[in-house]
Design an enzyme around this catalytic site. Sequence first.
Site, short mmCIF file in Angstrom:
data_model
loop_
_atom_site.label_atom_id
_atom_site.label_comp_id
_atom_site.label_asym_id
_atom_site.label_seq_id
_atom_site.Cartn_x
_atom_site.Cartn_y
_atom_site.Cartn_z
N LEU A 101 -6.66 -45.32 9.82
CA LEU A 101 -7.14 -45.33 8.44
C LEU A 101 -8.33 -46.26 8.23
O LEU A 101 -9.01 -46.17 7.24
CB LEU A 101 -6.00 -45.72 7.51
CG LEU A 101 -4.89 -44.68 7.44
CD1 LEU A 101 -3.69 -45.22 6.69
CD2 LEU A 101 -5.41 -43.41 6.77
N LYS A 102 -8.55 -47.17 9.17
CA LYS A 102 -9.65 -48.13 8.96
C LYS A 102 -10.76 -47.88 9.96
O LYS A 102 -11.38 -48.80 10.47
CB LYS A 102 -9.11 -49.56 9.07
CG LYS A 102 -8.04 -49.79 8.01
CD LYS A 102 -7.98 -51.18 7.47
CE LYS A 102 -7.21 -51.17 6.16
NZ LYS A 102 -6.05 -52.06 6.16
N ASN A 103 -11.01 -46.64 10.25
CA ASN A 103 -11.95 -46.26 11.29
C ASN A 103 -13.07 -45.44 10.66
O ASN A 103 -12.82 -44.46 9.95
CB ASN A 103 -11.12 -45.49 12.33
CG ASN A 103 -11.92 -44.69 13.30
OD1 ASN A 103 -12.78 -43.91 12.92
ND2 ASN A 103 -11.63 -44.86 14.56
#
Lengths: 300, 401
Positions: A101-103
């Site tokens: 999700l933090k890519n």
Amino acid sequence: FSDLEPLPQDDGPVPVVRIAYPDGFEEVMSYFRRVVVTGECSQRTLQLSAEVIAHNAANYTAWQYRRRCLEAMHSGSSNAAREQAWREELAFCTARGRENLKNYQVWFHRRSCLARLGSGPEAELEFVAEILRDDSKNYHAWGHRQWVLSSCGGWEGEAAFVEGLLEEDARNNSAWNQRYFLLQHTADLSSLSVAEGEVDFAARFIAAAPGNPSPWNYLRGVVEPLGYSAVPRVRLLCEGLLAGDAASGAGRVAAMSLLVDVLDEGGDPAEQERARSLCDSLEDLDSLREAYWQWRRSRV
Amino acid sequence: MSDADYQRRWQPGVETDARDGGAPSDTTEEQIATEEACQRCIDEICDPELRREAASLLTREHRTYCASGLWRLSAGYASLDASRPWLCYWIVHSLSILGTRIDAAAADAVINFIGRCRDPDCGGFCGGPYPGQMAHLAPTYAAVNTLVTIGTPAAFELIKGAKLGSFLRAMRREDGAFTMHHDGEVDVRGAYCAIAVATLSGEVEATGPWEDTANWILGCQTYEGGVGATPGEEAHGGYTFCGLAALSLLGAAHRLRLPPLVRWLVGRQMAHAGGFQGRTNKLVDSCYSFWQGGAFPLVQSLLQSRGELAPGGAIYNAPALLDYLIVCAQVAQGGLRDKPGKGRDYYHTCYALSGLAVAASASELPGVPEGWVNGVRLINPIFNVVNDKVEAALEHFRAAE
Ligand SMILES: [Zn+2]
């Protein structure tokens, strides 16, 4: 891949920042490196890039290679076959996205798929909503949501969606930002009645938690361009909070801090004197920011 | 150390709004848990028996941690396999802040490795050795900063031979924004990396005009005053630094709405333990010691140039920031962490030390023990490279033109 000769990474004679790769990592990367050199675009290279991504989802080259593969493989396909391929790609992205999700890459790839599919916003807004249910301040998810709204529409339901999140957590600053974004695109921010409505909206949240900085920042952001004197209820809100005893600590600091700007705005000497004395009090109450309050006082 | 060291007006551990009781939520719950974790560090250090003498900058331990990472990294770093020039930069820059010169053999090894990350066709640098990865603006920035920090003729030669001008031109979009790589995402990082690299390598003229880039960045300033990733996105410390530093290089920082920017920046310093959060209502994190802390010298010099702040004046609390870094962010075995309860890593070590170097350069540090900042080298906050190395690179490439 028996016809392909793996191309190992060449770190040179004295490697630095050498990573102790987990099992399988180097083998997959060596085949992928060869493919990047040959430029082969096929089902098997698409599959290979998926394996690279499984090992390292931040490998931007592998994500871009997938787009390149799909474009090349379907340059002569029918529209239906092309659409099917990108729809499958979107599903791949969804599966990978939930773990990453933090890519940056996975969200950009998703956008690339959607831009090619050209479908409506409903399903995608629902997908983002689902991500935000678990991680309500996810920066990438919010950026993606703004992109979906801007390029596919779907603004109608946004106010209710954002309000729902704020009821759940009034300190979700990303949701406050989204409310401003929505307003920018669907309302006239230079209108006095819009600003007054938003001040009232923020005031409701300030009453519940006067120390919460998000509604204060929002209120300032809406009113600042019009000038505080144009929206007298801002001053009333601050004075009201300071007269009562509902607000302690951070709430009083927030109200006083805004009142400094309100009093300073008109240039009236008596009001400015009061602004300076508020800065003096803030030096003590908000002692972490002592230097700032001294500076702010000097700017009145 | 005398008791005078405790006379500062700001005391770590003050109560914040999360405990006021209004509108409890996930945010207040996480904030309280973080405050408790920080408080345990503060209590340990401020034990009446131990007082503050127990705390110091663990220079030797940080050196050992960095020196080991320069050669070998654990499997956990596989997710950074497409960011290896970043690993070089984080480690080499951390060592340089600590005043540790890497020896000639290590410098050669780093230069040799970075040389292998060059994309010979497109120009620029990739996330790892070429072939196999594409050139990307972020590793290009990291590679150039690493080479400038090393600062030898061979390092400058490599910068000169990396075809940076043509790579930057290829990454530039019509509206002045920059894409991170071919067919990649666009945000303020791209603009910052591009203008920083262009400036250090003497390619500014050749890659301009930059007028549209400045305008595009200005459009990313939000209603809160900070800067978001793209127009409309939430104000965020990382993007605020990138936007402000890029605009400073472009001579356009004065076009930002300054009062809200200053207000937003000072508001992100946390009253409980002195560190910075990245966004409104998020948790403290040591990397923002630089992303937010590093914005202050830029804003302050802007205010000073306009006569709105006294020379040497500061508008944030540098001693409090040092408190967070020394007391809460250091790991006893070396390296720094995001916050208590998290593990150390090279990214946070680099940006925590960078924030420390910024705070250390404040003209006055009341109450800060000398050992906290002694020996810390000054950095140029725009590039986040030690000062003298930036000067040397600018001089070198100016002379080469
Ligand atoms: Zn961090």
